[in-house]
Write a protein that holds these residues in place. Structure first.
Motif: not given
Length: 335
Positions: A250-258
């Protein structure tokens, strides 16, 4: 079969880039002990979730912490850079760590358009110039630029006794065709594009033009993989990878989720279909299942080497995954 590692230095929720880079170093040391053949570091820019922005720096750091494993780039995004400067960097690395340095070369932007403009200082990035840059890079590395070349008298010192092992990286037939034409090994990114890769590799082999440095075609494949003692635990750990991949799409730069966030996520209909499609980009399961599917993948691609990428929240579970896979293949030392 050779097993190798690709690492992007992913940052987990609640962690920091510093911790992610320390984890990458720990992974490299462990991969060497476990008998993995090589570890490569990616190049990503302007990303809040990935800390690996400079493969060359990671290579120098990790090679100093290890002694036998090949260390390389997965890859240097050559369209952004001068072939001469890349050749200097890798000749220097090859002199520091002879026989252990790999140079994986990509042509992707490695980030959003703003980062691309910044990397090129506002200059236009011409992908059509990529084959020329690859040829110049190899010419600089071995001090064999063709007669009449504008930089023929320039040397990328310190010259090394051998070339780094050079790979072109790609997820389509574009880079594969260039690799075949120039005569270099090729790595297919199945973890990016799970469709048509075996056909791309077959075409690469069929059209390969032997070079002085690489007389025979050589192809490998890279895939996401998560392994645990049971299928259930592997699926649980992989839930964070699935969530992360969805947000990346989705084009989001995110941290690895819990684990809690990933397990409680309820996808929309579109997200569910996207996650279903992503299953073809990964292998998840117990050691024997993962071993069997990695061997099947290698057979499909007709290669004796598979590179593994494991982006999950729990770094200790990530280390266990690599240990279990190595033990299933009996590649190294276990305790």
């Amino acid at each position: 079969m050779k097993l190798s590692v690709l690492d992007q230095s992913p940052i987990s929720e609640g962690s920091t880039p510093m911790e992610a880079l320390k984890n990458s170093t720990r992974l490299a040391v462990e991969a060497e002990r476990l008998g993995y053949h090589r570890i490569w570091f990616a190049e990503h820019h302007d990303s809040s979730g990935l800390a690996s922005v400079s493969p060359e720096i990671m290579i120098a750091h990790v090679a100093a912490k290890t002694s036998t494993i090949h260390v390389g780039s997965g890859g240097v995004l050559l369209p952004h850079y001068s072939p001469y400067k890349v050749a200097e960097n890798f000749n220097l690395l090859e002199n520091l760590y002879p026989g252990r340095i790999d140079l994986g070369i990509g042509r992707a932007p490695g980030g959003m358009p703003g980062a691309t403009w910044a990397l090129n200082d506002g200059a236009r990035r011409d992908l059509n110039d990529f084959p020329r840059k690859v040829r110049d890079l190899i010419g600089f590395l071995n001090d064999q630029l063709p007669e009449g070349h504008q930089y023929k008298t320039v040397r990328a010192t310190p010259l090394a006794e051998r070339l780094p092992e050079i790979y072109l990286l790609g997820s389509s037939d574009g880079s594969a065709g260039i690799a075949a034409d120039i005569g270099t090994p090729f790595m297919f990114a199945h973890f990016i594009n799970p469709h048509g890769g075996s056909e791309v590799v077959r075409s690469y082999r069929a059209n390969y033009r032997p070079s002085e440095w690489f007389p025979e075609p050589k192809a490998s494949v890279c895939i996401f993989a998560v392994c645990a003692e049971t299928d259930e635990e592997a699926e649980r750990q992989a839930s964070t990878l699935r969530y992360w991949m969805l947000k990346a799409a989705q084009g989001k730069s995110v941290l690895l989720p819990t684990l809690e966030e990933a397990e409680h996520f309820v996808p929309s209909e579109w997200e569910h279909e996207q996650m279903k499609e992503n299953e073809t980009r990964m292998i998840v399961g117990n050691p024997q299942k993962v071993k069997r599917e990695l061997e099947n993948l290698a057979a499909v691609y007709q290669t004796d080497e598979v590179m593994i990428l494991t982006n999950i929240f729990d770094f200790e579970a990530k280390l266990r995954s690599f240990r279990l896979i190595a033990k299933a293949f009996q590649t190294g030392t276990f305790y």
